[in-house]
Design a protein around this motif. Structure first.
Motif, mmCIF file in Angstrom:
data_model
loop_
_atom_site.group_PDB
_atom_site.id
_atom_site.type_symbol
_atom_site.label_atom_id
_atom_site.label_comp_id
_atom_site.label_asym_id
_atom_site.label_seq_id
_atom_site.Cartn_x
_atom_site.Cartn_y
_atom_site.Cartn_z
ATOM 1 N N ILE A 110 -42.847 6.424 -48.391
ATOM 2 C CA ILE A 110 -42.027 7.554 -47.957
ATOM 3 C C ILE A 110 -42.839 8.507 -47.094
ATOM 4 N N SER A 111 -44.081 8.799 -47.500
ATOM 5 C CA SER A 111 -44.907 9.711 -46.702
ATOM 6 C C SER A 111 -45.229 9.113 -45.342
ATOM 7 N N GLY A 112 -45.494 7.799 -45.294
ATOM 8 C CA GLY A 112 -45.774 7.160 -44.021
ATOM 9 C C GLY A 112 -44.580 7.204 -43.077
ATOM 10 N N MET A 113 -43.394 6.888 -43.597
ATOM 11 C CA MET A 113 -42.189 6.934 -42.757
ATOM 12 C C MET A 113 -41.875 8.354 -42.308
ATOM 13 N N ALA A 114 -42.005 9.325 -43.217
ATOM 14 C CA ALA A 114 -41.708 10.709 -42.872
ATOM 15 C C ALA A 114 -42.666 11.227 -41.809
ATOM 16 N N LEU A 115 -43.960 10.903 -41.956
ATOM 17 C CA LEU A 115 -44.956 11.335 -40.969
ATOM 18 C C LEU A 115 -44.681 10.712 -39.604
ATOM 19 N N ALA A 116 -44.395 9.405 -39.590
ATOM 20 C CA ALA A 116 -44.111 8.727 -38.321
ATOM 21 C C ALA A 116 -42.845 9.265 -37.685
ATOM 22 N N GLY A 117 -41.832 9.527 -38.499
ATOM 23 C CA GLY A 117 -40.588 10.076 -37.965
ATOM 24 C C GLY A 117 -40.794 11.438 -37.341
ATOM 25 N N TRP A 118 -41.572 12.277 -38.017
ATOM 26 C CA TRP A 118 -41.847 13.618 -37.488
ATOM 27 C C TRP A 118 -42.612 13.535 -36.165
ATOM 28 N N LEU A 119 -43.641 12.702 -36.115
ATOM 29 C CA LEU A 119 -44.428 12.578 -34.892
ATOM 30 C C LEU A 119 -43.592 12.013 -33.740
ATOM 31 N N THR A 120 -42.767 11.017 -34.044
ATOM 32 C CA THR A 120 -41.930 10.406 -33.003
ATOM 33 C C THR A 120 -40.931 11.411 -32.456
ATOM 34 N N LEU A 121 -40.282 12.156 -33.339
ATOM 35 C CA LEU A 121 -39.306 13.152 -32.907
ATOM 36 C C LEU A 121 -39.983 14.294 -32.140
ATOM 37 N N ALA A 122 -41.159 14.700 -32.595
ATOM 38 C CA ALA A 122 -41.879 15.766 -31.892
ATOM 39 C C ALA A 122 -42.246 15.326 -30.478
ATOM 40 N N LEU A 123 -42.682 14.079 -30.332
ATOM 41 C CA LEU A 123 -43.003 13.553 -29.006
ATOM 42 C C LEU A 123 -41.754 13.486 -28.136
ATOM 43 N N GLN A 124 -40.642 13.016 -28.706
ATOM 44 C CA GLN A 124 -39.401 12.941 -27.936
ATOM 45 C C GLN A 124 -38.939 14.327 -27.502
ATOM 46 N N GLN A 125 -39.069 15.303 -28.386
ATOM 47 C CA GLN A 125 -38.659 16.660 -28.029
ATOM 48 C C GLN A 125 -39.527 17.216 -26.910
ATOM 49 N N ALA A 126 -40.831 16.956 -26.974
ATOM 50 C CA ALA A 126 -41.730 17.441 -25.922
ATOM 51 C C ALA A 126 -41.392 16.804 -24.577
ATOM 52 N N VAL A 127 -41.123 15.495 -24.586
ATOM 53 C CA VAL A 127 -40.808 14.784 -23.342
ATOM 54 C C VAL A 127 -39.508 15.295 -22.749
ATOM 55 N N TRP A 128 -38.469 15.401 -23.574
ATOM 56 C CA TRP A 128 -37.176 15.801 -23.032
ATOM 57 C C TRP A 128 -37.108 17.287 -22.692
ATOM 58 N N SER A 129 -37.981 18.091 -23.288
ATOM 59 C CA SER A 129 -38.076 19.485 -22.868
ATOM 60 C C SER A 129 -38.615 19.567 -21.441
ATOM 61 N N ARG A 130 -39.576 18.707 -21.121
ATOM 62 C CA ARG A 130 -40.109 18.671 -19.763
ATOM 63 C C ARG A 130 -39.062 18.161 -18.773
ATOM 64 N N VAL A 131 -38.251 17.194 -19.221
ATOM 65 C CA VAL A 131 -37.171 16.700 -18.363
ATOM 66 C C VAL A 131 -36.163 17.815 -18.090
ATOM 67 N N SER A 132 -35.853 18.614 -19.112
ATOM 68 C CA SER A 132 -34.909 19.725 -18.938
ATOM 69 C C SER A 132 -35.448 20.754 -17.957
ATOM 70 N N VAL A 133 -36.743 21.029 -18.045
ATOM 71 C CA VAL A 133 -37.355 21.975 -17.104
ATOM 72 C C VAL A 133 -37.281 21.424 -15.682
ATOM 73 N N TYR A 134 -37.543 20.134 -15.534
ATOM 74 C CA TYR A 134 -37.466 19.505 -14.216
ATOM 75 C C TYR A 134 -36.043 19.590 -13.655
ATOM 76 N N ARG A 135 -35.048 19.329 -14.514
ATOM 77 C CA ARG A 135 -33.649 19.415 -14.076
ATOM 78 C C ARG A 135 -33.305 20.823 -13.630
ATOM 79 N N ALA A 136 -33.759 21.813 -14.409
ATOM 80 C CA ALA A 136 -33.439 23.203 -14.081
ATOM 81 C C ALA A 136 -34.014 23.600 -12.723
ATOM 82 N N LYS A 137 -35.181 23.049 -12.387
ATOM 83 C CA LYS A 137 -35.809 23.400 -11.109
ATOM 84 C C LYS A 137 -35.123 22.725 -9.923
ATOM 85 N N HIS A 138 -34.564 21.533 -10.170
ATOM 86 C CA HIS A 138 -34.038 20.739 -9.060
ATOM 87 C C HIS A 138 -32.517 20.659 -9.043
#
Length: 320
Positions: A284-312
Motif C-alpha cells: 500500500i505504501s509503495g502504490m500510494a507513494l508512486a501514485g503521488w509522485l506520478t500525479l505530482a509530475l503530471q500536474q507539473a507538466v500540465w501546469s506548464r502546458v496551461s501557461v504555454y496556452r495562455a501565452k499563445h
C-alpha cells in the motif's frame, strides 16, 4: 474531444460565452436560451479539446458556474468535425496524455466511498484469497487480486495530496482501513468455522506453499513491484486510454496478504500474521507513494502546458 455542458442563470450566459468563444480549443458552441428549468436559465453546449479542459473548467469555476448551476463533461467516442479536428491540432499536448483533474477527482471520490458494494467486493476477494492460500492455487489468487476494489482508494491518496483535497484523503484512508478490517474479520470467522468442521488444518496455513509463499515473505522486489504498479495504475486512470488496470490488480498482493492475516489470526500463527502485515503495508505504501509522485509530475507538466496556452492563445475570427 470532450462534450461540455453548462446550465446556469441567464445572467451568467454572456460571461460563459465569453470564456468559451475566446478559447481556440472550443468549437461546436450552441446556446439554448431558457432551456434550463432547475436552475432556471440557459443551457450551453460545446466541444472542447481534452488537452484544454482544465483551463476551461477553471475559468468557468471562477465565474461560480458550478455553485449556481452545473458543469458537465463527457468523452466523445466518435466525432466527425473539421473545426474540432483543427481545435485539437491548435491545442498543445496529446489528448491521450491529458489529465482532466475534475474527472480524476470525481472518480477518486466515488471509488473512496465506503459502501456495501466496496465492503462486499473486498470481503469476497479476501475470502477467495484465503482459499487460494489453503489450496496453494495461483489461479484462485489471481482471481482474488482482480476482484479486490482497493486500488481506487489507494490512488485517491495521491489525488488528495496533490490536489490538496484533504477530505478526500481522509475518506480514502477510512475506506481502506475499514475495508481491510471488515474483510479480515469476516474471513477469520469463516476460517474458524472451517477449522471447527475439520476442513482447514494448521498444516494448510503453515505448511509448504511454493505457489503462494510470496504473500508473507516481503522483500525489496515487493516494494519495487508496488511502486511500478502504482505508477502504471495512476497513468491508466488519468489517461484517455485506460489500459493496463487488470495488470496492476494482479501485480500487487494486498488482498492476498489480508487473507493470510485472517488465516494466521484464526490459527494463532504469529509469523504468518506479521509477515503478511508487512507485505500489506509495504504494498500500500509503495502504490500510494508512486501514485503521488506520478500525479505530482503530471500536474507539473500540465501546469506548464496551461501557461504555454495562455501565452499563445488568440481569439479566432469566428467560431465554427
Amino acid at each position: 474531444m470532450l462534450h461540455l455542458r453548462t446550465m446556469a442563470p441567464d445572467s451568467l450566459t454572456a460571461d460563459i460565452l465569453a470564456v468559451l468563444e475566446s478559447d481556440e480549443a472550443v468549437t461546436g458552441l450552441a446556446v439554448f436560451r431558457g432551456a434550463a428549468v432547475r436552475p432556471r436559465g440557459d443551457l450551453i453546449m460545446a466541444q472542447v479539446a481534452r488537452e484544454a479542459a482544465n483551463d476551461v473548467v477553471q475559468r468557468l469555476r471562477e465565474l461560480r458556474v458550478h455553485q449556481v448551476g452545473s458543469i458537465e463533461m463527457d468523452a466523445v467516442g466518435t466525432w466527425l468535425s473539421r473545426s474540432a479536428f483543427d481545435a485539437e491540432l491548435r491545442t498543445p499536448g496529446s489528448s491521450a496524455d491529458a489529465v482532466v483533474w475534475a474527472e480524476v477527482t470525481q472518480r477518486s471520490y466515488e471509488e473512496s466511498e465506503l459502501n456495501w458494494t466496496f465492503l462486499s467486493f473486498m470481503t469476497l476477494a479476501t475470502v477467495i484469497a484465503s482459499i487460494a492460500i489453503i489450496t496453494d492455487s495461483q489461479i484462485l489468487m489471481v482471481g482474488a487480486m482482480v476482484l479486490g476494489p482497493e486500488f481506487g482508494a489507494v490512488a485517491a491518496l495521491g489525488v488528495g495530496l496533490v490536489r490538496r483535497r484533504f477530505v478526500l484523503l481522509r475518506l480514502a484512508i477510512r475506506t481502506l482501513v475499514a475495508g481491510f478490517a471488515a474483510a479480515i474479520a469476516v474471513t477469520i470467522l469463516l476460517t474458524l468455522l472451517g477449522r471447527g468442521l475439520g476442513w482447514i488444518t494448521l498444516d494448510d496455513v503453515v505448511g509448504s506453499r511454493p505457489g503462494t509463499a510470496f504473500i508473507y515473505t516481503p522483500d525489496k522486489w515487493s516494494f519495487i513491484v508496488a511502486v511500478i504498479a502504482g505508477a502504471a495504475g495512476v497513468l491508466a486512470i488519468t489517461s484517455a486510454k485506460s489500459l493496463g488496470l487488470a495488470g496492476v490488480f494482479i501485480s500487487v498482493t494486498t488482498v492476498p496478504a489480508a487473507g493470510n492475516i485472517a488465516l494466521g489470526v484464526a490459527f494463532g500463527d504469529g509469523s504468518t500474521i506479521w509477515g503478511s502485515v508487512a507485505q500489506l503495508l509495504l504494498n500500500i505504501s509503495g502504490m500510494a507513494l508512486a501514485g503521488w509522485l506520478t500525479l505530482a509530475l503530471q500536474q507539473a507538466v500540465w501546469s506548464r502546458v496551461s501557461v504555454y496556452r495562455a501565452k499563445h492563445m488568440r481569439v479566432p475570427r469566428r467560431m465554427l
